[in-house]
Scaffold this active site. Structure first.
Site, PDB file in Angstrom:
ATOM      1  N   ILE A   7       8.054 -51.433  12.968  1.00 48.27           N
ATOM      2  CA  ILE A   7       8.232 -50.146  13.637  1.00 48.27           C
ATOM      3  C   ILE A   7       8.872 -49.198  12.632  1.00 48.27           C
ATOM      4  O   ILE A   7      10.072 -49.274  12.355  1.00 48.27           O
ATOM      5  CB  ILE A   7       9.112 -50.282  14.895  1.00 48.27           C
ATOM      6  CG1 ILE A   7       8.565 -51.372  15.819  1.00 48.27           C
ATOM      7  CG2 ILE A   7       9.190 -48.951  15.636  1.00 48.27           C
ATOM      8  CD1 ILE A   7       9.472 -51.697  16.994  1.00 48.27           C
ATOM      9  N   LYS A  13       3.066 -50.742  12.830  1.00 51.19           N
ATOM     10  CA  LYS A  13       2.000 -51.587  12.291  1.00 51.19           C
ATOM     11  C   LYS A  13       2.150 -53.000  12.843  1.00 51.19           C
ATOM     12  O   LYS A  13       3.232 -53.586  12.759  1.00 51.19           O
ATOM     13  CB  LYS A  13       2.061 -51.595  10.761  1.00 51.19           C
ATOM     14  CG  LYS A  13       1.641 -50.268  10.136  1.00 51.19           C
ATOM     15  CD  LYS A  13       2.146 -50.110   8.722  1.00 51.19           C
ATOM     16  CE  LYS A  13       3.581 -49.641   8.721  1.00 51.19           C
ATOM     17  NZ  LYS A  13       4.082 -49.257   7.398  1.00 51.19           N
ATOM     18  N   TYR A  86      23.719 -56.932  -1.886  1.00 51.21           N
ATOM     19  CA  TYR A  86      24.047 -55.640  -1.281  1.00 51.21           C
ATOM     20  C   TYR A  86      25.429 -55.750  -0.653  1.00 51.21           C
ATOM     21  O   TYR A  86      25.718 -56.706   0.068  1.00 51.21           O
ATOM     22  CB  TYR A  86      23.005 -55.336  -0.205  1.00 51.21           C
ATOM     23  CG  TYR A  86      22.601 -53.891  -0.046  1.00 51.21           C
ATOM     24  CD1 TYR A  86      22.047 -53.176  -1.102  1.00 51.21           C
ATOM     25  CD2 TYR A  86      22.731 -53.249   1.188  1.00 51.21           C
ATOM     26  CE1 TYR A  86      21.641 -51.863  -0.937  1.00 51.21           C
ATOM     27  CE2 TYR A  86      22.319 -51.937   1.358  1.00 51.21           C
ATOM     28  CZ  TYR A  86      21.781 -51.246   0.298  1.00 51.21           C
ATOM     29  OH  TYR A  86      21.371 -49.945   0.460  1.00 51.21           O
ATOM     30  N   ASP A  95      13.028 -53.451   6.649  1.00 51.35           N
ATOM     31  CA  ASP A  95      11.738 -53.287   5.978  1.00 51.35           C
ATOM     32  C   ASP A  95      11.878 -53.471   4.474  1.00 51.35           C
ATOM     33  O   ASP A  95      10.972 -53.994   3.817  1.00 51.35           O
ATOM     34  CB  ASP A  95      11.126 -51.926   6.310  1.00 51.35           C
ATOM     35  CG  ASP A  95      12.037 -50.760   5.945  1.00 51.35           C
ATOM     36  OD1 ASP A  95      13.275 -50.924   5.943  1.00 51.35           O
ATOM     37  OD2 ASP A  95      11.505 -49.660   5.671  1.00 51.35           O
ATOM     38  N   THR A 119       7.869 -42.596   4.292  1.00 49.82           N
ATOM     39  CA  THR A 119       8.670 -41.445   4.697  1.00 49.82           C
ATOM     40  C   THR A 119       9.777 -41.199   3.681  1.00 49.82           C
ATOM     41  O   THR A 119      10.038 -40.067   3.276  1.00 49.82           O
ATOM     42  CB  THR A 119       9.271 -41.679   6.093  1.00 49.82           C
ATOM     43  OG1 THR A 119       8.218 -41.949   7.019  1.00 49.82           O
ATOM     44  CG2 THR A 119      10.058 -40.470   6.553  1.00 49.82           C
ATOM     45  N   THR A 171       2.404 -19.955  -5.437  1.00 54.34           N
ATOM     46  CA  THR A 171       3.565 -20.631  -4.851  1.00 54.34           C
ATOM     47  C   THR A 171       3.180 -21.952  -4.201  1.00 54.34           C
ATOM     48  O   THR A 171       3.903 -22.951  -4.305  1.00 54.34           O
ATOM     49  CB  THR A 171       4.252 -19.710  -3.829  1.00 54.34           C
ATOM     50  OG1 THR A 171       4.656 -18.511  -4.489  1.00 54.34           O
ATOM     51  CG2 THR A 171       5.483 -20.382  -3.231  1.00 54.34           C
TER      52      THR A 171
END
Length: 240
Positions: A7, A13, A86, A95, A119, A171
């Site tokens: 998601i 997907k 991390y 993801d 994104t 532009t």
């Protein structure tokens, strides 16, 4: 059969696997429970894994939890075949972890840079010993185009598709070339930087905008649109 559900910020997907073998994938513009139920009815999965980076899909996630098969909710803290370095694994995008795991299933015991151009653009590094060393997050194409429009007084909202000349001649082309070519230069610089540290580095490029930048980073590039799904499925296969 296994199902994986990713998601994302813009699309959902759902992929089908037979063991570790990818079978097919369906993409949906929204996380509608009926899409999930249709796929479950069609493939009768033995188990399912999902991850979500979107902001709350309660109806979809409720439907997931009501399935009769085992369901694995993958997060940045899910046990994986990598050692996560991390500092805040609870904030690590599922993801991103899944994409790294997916890359490892295709290129094990290899220094890997996984670039997901969606994104956002994420860069994640894992070494040949299986250490996930961290990564970076950068704005994606649409986010940059939108920011140039909304954070300035006169720059127009420009579409991503179109000419990207070396030098913009108006532009619109100046904005598009600045964004698209700028991301290409960013990718090239990142790859060069890490190849100096890891000379045998292999690069995976995935995500919805991967083909827009594949020509900009031609050296030693592996493109795979299913890395996240492969990783989710591998985590599912690891279950006892």
């Amino acid at each position: 059969m296994n199902l994986t559900v990713d998601i994302g910020n813009t699309r959902t997907k759902i992929a089908v696997f037979n063991g570790e073998q990818f079978v097919c994938e369906e993409k949906f513009e929204e996380a509608a429970p009926q899409h999930l139920l249709d796929m479950v009815a069609l493939y009768s999965p033995d188990k399912l894994a999902y991850c979500s980076v979107g902001s709350g899909q309660p109806a979809f996630e409720t439907a997931l939890q009501k399935l009769s098969c085992p369901v694995l909710h993958v997060t940045g803290e899910t046990p994986a075949p990598v050692t996560v370095h991390y500092r805040t694994p609870h904030t690590l995008g599922a993801d991103r972890l899944a994409a790294v795991v997916g890359a490892i299933t295709l290129q094990p015991e290899t220094d890997l840079l996984v670039i997901d151009a969606g994104t956002c653009i994420t860069y994640d590094l894992v070494d040949a010993a299986g250490n996930y060393l961290g990564g970076n997050i950068s704005p994606g194409v649409e986010m940059r185009l939108e920011a140039l429009h909304t954070r300035t007084a006169r720059l127009p909202r420009t579409e991503a598709d179109g000419e990207t000349p070396d030098l913009g001649y108006d532009t619109e082309t100046a904005i598009r070339a600045g964004v698209v070519r700028g991301i290409g230069y960013e990718l090239q610089g990142c790859i060069r930087h890490w190849q100096k540290r890891y000379p045998t580095l292999r690069i995976f490029l995935t995500g919805g905008n991967r083909y827009a930048f594949s020509n900009a980073v031609r050296q030693n590039i592996l493109t795979d649109s299913h890395l996240v799904a492969r990783g989710l499925n591998h985590l599912l296969e690891m279950l006892p």
